[in-house]
Design a protein around this motif. Structure first.
Motif, PDB file in Angstrom:
ATOM      1  N   MET A  92      54.075  38.838  46.581  1.00 31.47           N
ATOM      2  CA  MET A  92      54.324  39.601  45.372  1.00 31.47           C
ATOM      3  C   MET A  92      53.021  39.948  44.663  1.00 31.47           C
ATOM      4  O   MET A  92      52.119  39.111  44.553  1.00 31.47           O
ATOM      5  N   ARG A 125      62.896  40.415  41.609  1.00 27.97           N
ATOM      6  CA  ARG A 125      62.810  38.955  41.515  1.00 27.97           C
ATOM      7  C   ARG A 125      63.962  38.266  42.235  1.00 27.97           C
ATOM      8  O   ARG A 125      63.828  37.112  42.647  1.00 27.97           O
ATOM      9  N   ASP A 140      55.521  44.677  41.383  1.00 25.84           N
ATOM     10  CA  ASP A 140      56.229  44.859  40.119  1.00 25.84           C
ATOM     11  C   ASP A 140      55.320  45.537  39.100  1.00 25.84           C
ATOM     12  O   ASP A 140      54.535  44.890  38.425  1.00 25.84           O
ATOM     13  N   PRO A 158      52.532  47.188  39.356  1.00 25.76           N
ATOM     14  CA  PRO A 158      51.187  46.627  39.466  1.00 25.76           C
ATOM     15  C   PRO A 158      50.100  47.470  38.822  1.00 25.76           C
ATOM     16  O   PRO A 158      49.034  46.956  38.503  1.00 25.76           O
ATOM     17  N   PHE A 170      51.833  41.275  41.022  1.00 23.79           N
ATOM     18  CA  PHE A 170      52.356  41.405  39.664  1.00 23.79           C
ATOM     19  C   PHE A 170      51.550  42.410  38.849  1.00 23.79           C
ATOM     20  O   PHE A 170      50.416  42.750  39.184  1.00 23.79           O
ATOM     21  N   GLN A 171      52.128  42.844  37.742  1.00 26.73           N
ATOM     22  CA  GLN A 171      51.427  43.706  36.794  1.00 26.73           C
ATOM     23  C   GLN A 171      50.241  42.965  36.188  1.00 26.73           C
ATOM     24  O   GLN A 171      49.152  43.512  36.063  1.00 26.73           O
ATOM     25  N   SER A 180      63.080  45.244  37.577  1.00 24.33           N
ATOM     26  CA  SER A 180      62.316  44.018  37.799  1.00 24.33           C
ATOM     27  C   SER A 180      63.229  42.841  38.133  1.00 24.33           C
ATOM     28  O   SER A 180      62.835  41.931  38.869  1.00 24.33           O
TER      29      SER A 180
END
Length: 362
Positions: free
Chosen positions: A122, A84, A201, A203, A124-125, A80
């Motif tokens: 991006m 980033r 990341d 997801p 994200f989770q 991660s």
């Protein structure tokens, strides 16, 4: 009988890279060291304490345009942190990042904003949806930031929601959705901006197994149509092999091995990788296209006739086995245009399912 592909992108071909072009994303000797905190600098810890924590340690890799590149590793491996650094949410200690030949680390404020808003997006989770905005407004937000007029951005947002299966819910609010639906909105938001690169990341890691599988299949379907360049982070090796054209396995900040799913299965670089792949269900990872004996269409059709069984190159072997169980001697493997790329026999399929099953390459 023709088996519809449900898994790996059609670009996978054994150990081959997708093309010989210059990499779209190139990362050289990327390093991130988190320095000591104030209490440590004041000498409140022992002098023997380390001077910093190396989260990413001299990592290099390349990603071709239109490729799904998976960064895989356990918690704390640095995956991660890398993703980033690609969009400069955190700074780098050393190394270089270039995208389409441009130095990302050298971008000044205005260029960096444009890079984040137009080139890269991006997912994200944790979905990051605005709770007070409808789905269409959530998806259109990135276009609003760009200054796109309301009618155009709402039309693009509605189109993106349709692509992810939420075309009938565009005016719903986030609290009316399940977790899987919310992640679909996050994916639609990334698609609506038409960014060339998607950073994802973990997801799907917070989703239930069945919903997670649905989202993986949706991503593969969308990728076949849109050919985005995707950097996908996961801690799940089966997910990595299911999705990735190429996979980089991380351990304690280091790149342990980079290759295709077949590379990792058949030629693990060290005992760590070998242990990692030992429990992988090969029947749901290895595809017909990975192991097909590549021939011309005439070579395939001549001996077996026009009625020979066919499977798509992205079909996993779990779905190929029933074709042989029904009595086929061999199957023709076809690409997305229906053109033959080679053939498979039952013996070659069973060999590929064996941990030492590389005799199909002979």
């Amino acid at each position: 009988m023709s088996t519809v592909p449900t898994t790996a992108p059609a670009t996978k071909r054994g150990g081959e890279t997708m093309n010989a072009e210059a990499p779209f994303i190139r990362v050289d000797h990327l390093t991130k060291v988190y320095r000591l905190g104030k209490s440590q600098r004041l000498g409140l810890l022992k002098k023997s304490a380390p001077k910093g924590f190396t989260a990413v340690d001299d990592v290099s890799f390349e990603v071709q345009r239109g490729q799904i590149f998976v960064i895989m590793g356990l918690s704390g491996s640095g995956k991660s942190t890398i993703i980033r650094m690609l969009n400069r949410l955190i700074g780098t200690t050393d190394g270089a990042i270039t995208v389409d030949g441009k130095n990302v680390l050298g971008l000044v404020s205005a260029d960096l904003r444009a890079y984040r808003n137009q080139t890269i997006n991006m997912v994200f989770q944790h979905f990051g949806l605005f709770p007070h905005k409808s789905l269409v407004d959530n998806v259109a937000f990135g276009l609003k930031v760009r200054g796109v007029d309301k009618e155009t951005r709402e039309a693009k947002a509605a189109e993106a929601l349709e692509l992810v299966g939420l075309g009938d819910r565009i005016h719903a609010m986030p609290d009316q959705l399940s977790g899987g639906m919310k992640q679909r909105v996050g994916l639609a938001r990334a698609l609506a901006t038409d960014a060339e690169i998607l950073l994802m990341d973990e997801p799907f890691s917070a989703l239930d197994p069945l919903i997670r599988k649905e989202m993986q299949e949706l991503l593969v379907k969308l990728q076949r149509n849109f050919k985005k360049t995707i950097v996908f982070v996961t801690h799940d090796l089966n997910e990595a092999m299911y999705l990735g054209d190429r996979i980089m396995v991380m351990k304690q900040g280091k790149n342990m091995q980079t290759g295709t799913a077949l590379d990792l299965l058949e030629a693990p670089a060290d005992p760590y990788i070998e242990e990692f792949v030992a429990e992988v269900d090969r029947s749901r990872v290895v595809t017909a296209g990975m192991i097909a004996r590549h021939t011309t269409p005439s070579q395939d059709s001549a001996p077996y006739g026009n009625d020979a069984e066919q499977v798509a190159e992205g079909t996993v072997l779990h779905e190929v086995l029933p074709v042989f169980a029904a009595g086929a001697d061999r199957v023709i493997v076809v690409d997305n245009q229906g053109e033959s790329i080679g053939h498979l026999t039952a013996r070659e399929v069973f060999a590929a399912l064996s941990p030492k099953g590389n005799s199909y390459a002979s």
